[in-house]
Enzyme design. Structure first.
Site, PDB file in Angstrom:
ATOM      1  N   TYR A 151      33.247 -53.034  54.939  1.00  0.00           N
ATOM      2  CA  TYR A 151      32.711 -51.596  55.091  1.00  0.00           C
ATOM      3  C   TYR A 151      32.921 -51.004  53.645  1.00  0.00           C
ATOM      4  O   TYR A 151      32.172 -49.916  53.295  1.00  0.00           O
ATOM      5  CB  TYR A 151      33.291 -50.715  55.997  1.00  0.00           C
ATOM      6  CG  TYR A 151      32.581 -51.078  57.397  1.00  0.00           C
ATOM      7  CD1 TYR A 151      31.442 -50.530  57.789  1.00  0.00           C
ATOM      8  CD2 TYR A 151      33.360 -51.946  58.261  1.00  0.00           C
ATOM      9  CE1 TYR A 151      30.961 -50.893  59.058  1.00  0.00           C
ATOM     10  CE2 TYR A 151      32.753 -52.282  59.534  1.00  0.00           C
ATOM     11  CZ  TYR A 151      31.457 -51.597  59.977  1.00  0.00           C
ATOM     12  OH  TYR A 151      31.025 -51.976  61.314  1.00  0.00           O
ATOM     13  N   HIS A 208      37.825 -49.281  59.142  1.00  0.00           N
ATOM     14  CA  HIS A 208      36.641 -49.685  58.425  1.00  0.00           C
ATOM     15  C   HIS A 208      36.868 -49.117  56.879  1.00  0.00           C
ATOM     16  O   HIS A 208      35.972 -49.029  56.183  1.00  0.00           O
ATOM     17  CB  HIS A 208      35.319 -48.995  58.807  1.00  0.00           C
ATOM     18  CG  HIS A 208      34.815 -49.464  60.150  1.00  0.00           C
ATOM     19  ND1 HIS A 208      33.910 -49.117  60.855  1.00  0.00           N
ATOM     20  CD2 HIS A 208      35.591 -50.510  61.054  1.00  0.00           C
ATOM     21  CE1 HIS A 208      33.814 -49.743  61.938  1.00  0.00           C
ATOM     22  NE2 HIS A 208      34.694 -50.633  62.128  1.00  0.00           N
ATOM     23  N   ASN A 251      33.922 -46.168  68.765  1.00  0.00           N
ATOM     24  CA  ASN A 251      33.997 -45.698  67.134  1.00  0.00           C
ATOM     25  C   ASN A 251      33.596 -44.411  67.232  1.00  0.00           C
ATOM     26  O   ASN A 251      33.061 -43.667  68.005  1.00  0.00           O
ATOM     27  CB  ASN A 251      32.885 -46.580  66.553  1.00  0.00           C
ATOM     28  CG  ASN A 251      33.209 -47.761  65.918  1.00  0.00           C
ATOM     29  OD1 ASN A 251      34.616 -47.760  65.454  1.00  0.00           O
ATOM     30  ND2 ASN A 251      32.483 -48.743  65.958  1.00  0.00           N
ATOM     31  N   ARG A 295      22.550 -43.463  68.247  1.00  0.00           N
ATOM     32  CA  ARG A 295      22.763 -44.235  66.877  1.00  0.00           C
ATOM     33  C   ARG A 295      21.494 -44.509  66.085  1.00  0.00           C
ATOM     34  O   ARG A 295      21.761 -44.359  64.907  1.00  0.00           O
ATOM     35  CB  ARG A 295      23.489 -45.548  67.409  1.00  0.00           C
ATOM     36  CG  ARG A 295      23.670 -46.470  66.177  1.00  0.00           C
ATOM     37  CD  ARG A 295      24.532 -47.544  66.645  1.00  0.00           C
ATOM     38  NE  ARG A 295      24.579 -48.503  65.213  1.00  0.00           N
ATOM     39  CZ  ARG A 295      24.647 -49.789  65.692  1.00  0.00           C
ATOM     40  NH1 ARG A 295      25.077 -50.387  66.797  1.00  0.00           N
ATOM     41  NH2 ARG A 295      25.045 -50.649  64.550  1.00  0.00           N
ATOM     42  N   CYS A 349      39.917 -52.698  66.055  1.00  0.00           N
ATOM     43  CA  CYS A 349      38.540 -53.199  65.382  1.00  0.00           C
ATOM     44  C   CYS A 349      38.649 -54.396  65.234  1.00  0.00           C
ATOM     45  O   CYS A 349      39.608 -55.216  65.107  1.00  0.00           O
ATOM     46  CB  CYS A 349      38.502 -52.395  63.876  1.00  0.00           C
ATOM     47  SG  CYS A 349      37.094 -52.970  63.061  1.00  0.00           S
TER      48      CYS A 349
HETATM   49  P1  NAD Z   1      26.824 -49.402  74.517  1.00  0.00           P
HETATM   50  O1  NAD Z   1      25.778 -48.573  73.976  1.00  0.00           O
HETATM   51  O2  NAD Z   1      26.450 -50.580  75.331  1.00  0.00           O
HETATM   52  O3  NAD Z   1      27.644 -48.306  75.465  1.00  0.00           O
HETATM   53  C1  NAD Z   1      28.693 -48.705  76.347  1.00  0.00           C
HETATM   54  C2  NAD Z   1      28.541 -48.069  77.704  1.00  0.00           C
HETATM   55  O4  NAD Z   1      29.072 -46.900  77.479  1.00  0.00           O
HETATM   56  C3  NAD Z   1      27.115 -48.000  78.138  1.00  0.00           C
HETATM   57  O5  NAD Z   1      26.943 -48.555  79.466  1.00  0.00           O
HETATM   58  C4  NAD Z   1      26.941 -46.378  78.533  1.00  0.00           C
HETATM   59  O6  NAD Z   1      26.386 -46.113  79.682  1.00  0.00           O
HETATM   60  C5  NAD Z   1      28.522 -45.924  78.522  1.00  0.00           C
HETATM   61  N1  NAD Z   1      28.911 -44.866  78.167  1.00  0.00           N
HETATM   62  C6  NAD Z   1      28.320 -43.646  77.413  1.00  0.00           C
HETATM   63  N2  NAD Z   1      28.821 -42.597  77.634  1.00  0.00           N
HETATM   64  C7  NAD Z   1      29.868 -42.636  78.702  1.00  0.00           C
HETATM   65  C8  NAD Z   1      30.748 -41.835  79.296  1.00  0.00           C
HETATM   66  N3  NAD Z   1      30.984 -40.652  78.752  1.00  0.00           N
HETATM   67  N4  NAD Z   1      31.601 -42.352  79.837  1.00  0.00           N
HETATM   68  C9  NAD Z   1      31.676 -43.640  80.394  1.00  0.00           C
HETATM   69  N5  NAD Z   1      30.870 -44.741  79.804  1.00  0.00           N
HETATM   70  C10 NAD Z   1      29.734 -43.970  78.995  1.00  0.00           C
HETATM   71  O7  NAD Z   1      27.771 -49.608  73.227  1.00  0.00           O
HETATM   72  P2  NAD Z   1      28.240 -50.915  72.716  1.00  0.00           P
HETATM   73  O8  NAD Z   1      27.489 -51.325  71.770  1.00  0.00           O
HETATM   74  O9  NAD Z   1      28.698 -51.778  73.675  1.00  0.00           O
HETATM   75  O10 NAD Z   1      29.498 -50.250  71.960  1.00  0.00           O
HETATM   76  C11 NAD Z   1      30.511 -49.548  72.754  1.00  0.00           C
HETATM   77  C12 NAD Z   1      31.366 -48.734  71.490  1.00  0.00           C
HETATM   78  O11 NAD Z   1      32.239 -49.588  71.056  1.00  0.00           O
HETATM   79  C13 NAD Z   1      30.688 -48.050  70.774  1.00  0.00           C
HETATM   80  O12 NAD Z   1      31.454 -46.903  70.348  1.00  0.00           O
HETATM   81  C14 NAD Z   1      30.747 -48.749  69.474  1.00  0.00           C
HETATM   82  O13 NAD Z   1      30.710 -48.139  68.293  1.00  0.00           O
HETATM   83  C15 NAD Z   1      32.219 -49.388  69.646  1.00  0.00           C
HETATM   84  N6  NAD Z   1      32.508 -50.829  68.927  1.00  0.00           N
HETATM   85  C16 NAD Z   1      33.593 -50.870  68.469  1.00  0.00           C
HETATM   86  C17 NAD Z   1      33.964 -51.888  67.583  1.00  0.00           C
HETATM   87  C18 NAD Z   1      35.300 -51.932  66.731  1.00  0.00           C
HETATM   88  O14 NAD Z   1      35.563 -52.569  65.929  1.00  0.00           O
HETATM   89  N7  NAD Z   1      36.287 -50.883  67.249  1.00  0.00           N
HETATM   90  C19 NAD Z   1      33.098 -52.864  67.513  1.00  0.00           C
HETATM   91  C20 NAD Z   1      31.907 -53.144  68.613  1.00  0.00           C
HETATM   92  C21 NAD Z   1      31.386 -51.820  69.122  1.00  0.00           C
HETATM   93  C1  G6P Z   2      32.020 -54.469  63.893  1.00  0.00           C
HETATM   94  C2  G6P Z   2      32.721 -53.258  63.655  1.00  0.00           C
HETATM   95  C3  G6P Z   2      32.316 -52.173  64.808  1.00  0.00           C
HETATM   96  C4  G6P Z   2      30.896 -52.023  64.728  1.00  0.00           C
HETATM   97  C5  G6P Z   2      30.120 -53.170  65.090  1.00  0.00           C
HETATM   98  C6  G6P Z   2      28.900 -52.850  65.100  1.00  0.00           C
HETATM   99  O1  G6P Z   2      31.867 -55.044  62.990  1.00  0.00           O
HETATM  100  O2  G6P Z   2      34.080 -53.406  63.633  1.00  0.00           O
HETATM  101  O3  G6P Z   2      33.431 -51.035  64.497  1.00  0.00           O
HETATM  102  O4  G6P Z   2      30.974 -51.085  65.997  1.00  0.00           O
HETATM  103  O5  G6P Z   2      30.660 -54.162  63.967  1.00  0.00           O
HETATM  104  O6  G6P Z   2      28.052 -53.882  65.524  1.00  0.00           O
HETATM  105  P1  G6P Z   2      26.541 -53.736  65.944  1.00  0.00           P
HETATM  106  O7  G6P Z   2      26.187 -55.385  66.359  1.00  0.00           O
HETATM  107  O8  G6P Z   2      26.542 -52.803  67.114  1.00  0.00           O
HETATM  108  O9  G6P Z   2      25.828 -53.440  64.770  1.00  0.00           O
HETATM  109 MN    MN Z   3      35.228 -51.846  63.848  1.00  0.00          MN
END
Ligand code: NAD
Ligand code: G6P
Ligand code: MN
Length: 434
Positions: free
Chosen positions: A252, A199, A147, A93, A169
């Site tokens: 966004y 978004h 995401n 990222r 989301c």
């Molecule tokens: P993070 O960096 O903590 O990742 C979570 C875990 O995924 C890590 O422990 C990592 O080792 C693991 N991982 C990586 N590749 C993998 C694979 N191939 N198989 C299984 N596990 C794997 O990330 P985070 O900050 O917890 O965010 C996780 C995801 O959720 C991201 O894609 C982020 O963008 C998304 N997210 C989405 C929203 C939303 O609104 N939809 C909100 C927040 C975060």
């Molecule tokens: C949320 C969005 C997620 C995004 C996150 C990022 O508002 O809905 O899709 O991954 O913000 O948050 P962070 O704390 O990782 O910047």
């Molecule tokens: Mn989101």
């Protein structure tokens, strides 16, 4: 009892999920939870996994949390699979943000060049997960949070052929939590309608008599906190523009409606070595969170987790699962197949839309056609996303360049091509398809 599998279980958001499941146990009787991660995520998985088990042990319910790096073992006979993984971790990222910014372009997790590359890394992995599910848990529901959630969800259906999926989301949850207060009302006194893309959605609000109160909320937004997530810099929208559309754009949209100012703010942080881009800031808060999770006396979600942009994610995730399981028909904003709810896009396209969630999945609520300006944005953005997805699946360089050219946050030309090439090299190990 229900079997839940969470891919990317080492995420710092896992306690958020556990809290949501504990709260809903009476309607969603879980038997076991499997947290799946990969070799490089083992340490985080251990720490947050033990924390998750402590949360259940402190509850009245008897649920076992299993930790594994064997995805197939975990998926066997799952009822619900949730995905919250980040391919390449926060280091990837950082590159998505810093490389475009180094060329004076928006560098963001889910928008512009960075968002496109997150899709390139994530889509092949989610399609592998779907392939495993076809043999190991063919009746399970896939609840995607990874995401870019909209493109990932669309690919699951379009390229994975897996229909039992719902994309989530937390942004709509945040809006519905913050806005009613502006009118001195509770959420149940208002009717929310969302539509658009993940978004990139807008919403309208009515009171229970059917009177549109969107314009009133817009007025109040300019004197109060509007509940935008912690990760988005708060540049106000132009009020005349919002009043004209009579809809509230999601946070966004700032990157598109106020690109100049957003970029200025991002470049300032990028150039300040004490601040850095969002991923660099998140690395610090993640470290603090995991220090807290190590505390063997901690058995509930710490409030520091709310500093992350994804705060209240479990309100969407756990409620979606409970609504499917108990056929609740709750209103939840989800990424799902359009099916005519937004006539400006094809019925097969995944959109982010207000829907009723029940045993059959999501039934999107008709939103109707958009006015010219929003219709234009929507059609451009959806087709840009479809181009990204196809490039992610085929590894076609020309398609990747097409997607870059279409994306409104990437000025086309030599520099765009250079950013594309640099990102392809930087992320090489996660992009076998190119
Ligand atoms: P993070 O960096 O903590 O990742 C979570 C875990 O995924 C890590 O422990 C990592 O080792 C693991 N991982 C990586 N590749 C993998 C694979 N191939 N198989 C299984 N596990 C794997 O990330 P985070 O900050 O917890 O965010 C996780 C995801 O959720 C991201 O894609 C982020 O963008 C998304 N997210 C989405 C929203 C939303 O609104 N939809 C909100 C927040 C975060
Ligand atoms: C949320 C969005 C997620 C995004 C996150 C990022 O508002 O809905 O899709 O991954 O913000 O948050 P962070 O704390 O990782 O910047
Ligand atoms: Mn989101």
């Amino acid at each position: 009892g229900v079997k839940i599998v969470t891919i990317g279980g080492g995420s710092s958001y896992t306690p958020e999920l556990m809290e949501g499941f504990i709260k809903r146990y009476e309607e969603l009787p879980i038997r076991e939870i499997w947290l799946v991660d990969i070799e490089s995520g083992k340490e985080k998985l251990e720490i947050v996994g033990k924390m998750a088990q402590r949360m259940w042990d402190a509850s009245p319910y008897d649920v076992k949390v299993h930790l594994t790096v064997d995805r197939k073992e975990a998926l066997k006979d799952a009822d619900f699979v949730t995905t919250q993984f980040r391919v390449g971790g926060l280091d990837a990222r950082v590159k998505d943000e810093r490389i475009p910014l180094s060329y004076g372009m928006v560098g963001q997790e889910t928008n512009g060049a960075g968002g496109i590359f997150k899709a390139f890394r994530t889509i092949p992995i989610i399609l592998d997960v779907v392939e495993d599910m076809k043999t190991l848990c063919p009746n399970a529901w896939l609840i995607n949070f990874a995401n870019p959630s909209g493109m990932v969800t669309d690919s699951i259906i379009r390229y994975g052929g897996w229909e039992k999926v719902i994309g989530l989301c937390n942004v709509p949850v945040g809006a519905m939590m913050a806005e009613p207060e502006l009118l001195g009302k509770n959420l149940n006194e208002l009717i929310y309608s969302f539509a658009g893309l993940n978004h990139f959605h807008w919403h309208r609000v009515k009171d229970t008599k059917g009177v549109d109160v969107t314009s009133e909320i817009i007025d109040k937004m300019y004197s109060n906190d509007s509940g935008i997530p912690a990760n988005i810099h708060d540049i106000p929208f132009f009020k005349e523009q919002l009043k004209q559309m009579n809809m509230i754009p999601c946070g966004y949209h700032r990157y598109y409606y106020r690109t100049e100012e957003m970029l200025e703010n991002m470049l300032e942080e990028y150039n300040d070595e004490n601040v850095g881009t969002r991923a660099q800031q998140v690395k610090k808060s993640e470290k603090e969170l995991f220090e807290l999770y190590k505390d063997v006396n901690l058995d509930h979600k710490p409030e520091q987790l709310e500093q992350r942009g994804g705060a209240y994610y479990s309100e969407a995730a756990c409620e979606t699962i409970a609504s499917i399981y108990a056929n609740k028909n709750t209103h939840i904003v989800v990424s799902t197949k359009n099916q005519g709810s937004v006539p400006d896009l094809s019925p097969e396209d995944v959109v982010e839309v207000s829907a009723y969630i029940g045993a059959e999945g999501a039934r999107p609520i008709a939103f109707g056609t958009f006015k010219t300006a929003e219709k234009g944005w929507l059609q451009l953005m959806k087709n840009m996303e479809l181009t990204v997805e196809e490039a992610a699946v085929t590894g076609d360089y020309g398609l990747a360049l097409q997607a870059f050219t279409m994306n409104p946050l990437i000025p086309s030309g030599e520099t765009a091509k250079r950013v594309l090439d640099e990102l392809l090299i930087a992320h090489k190990e996660y992009l076998p398809q190119f």
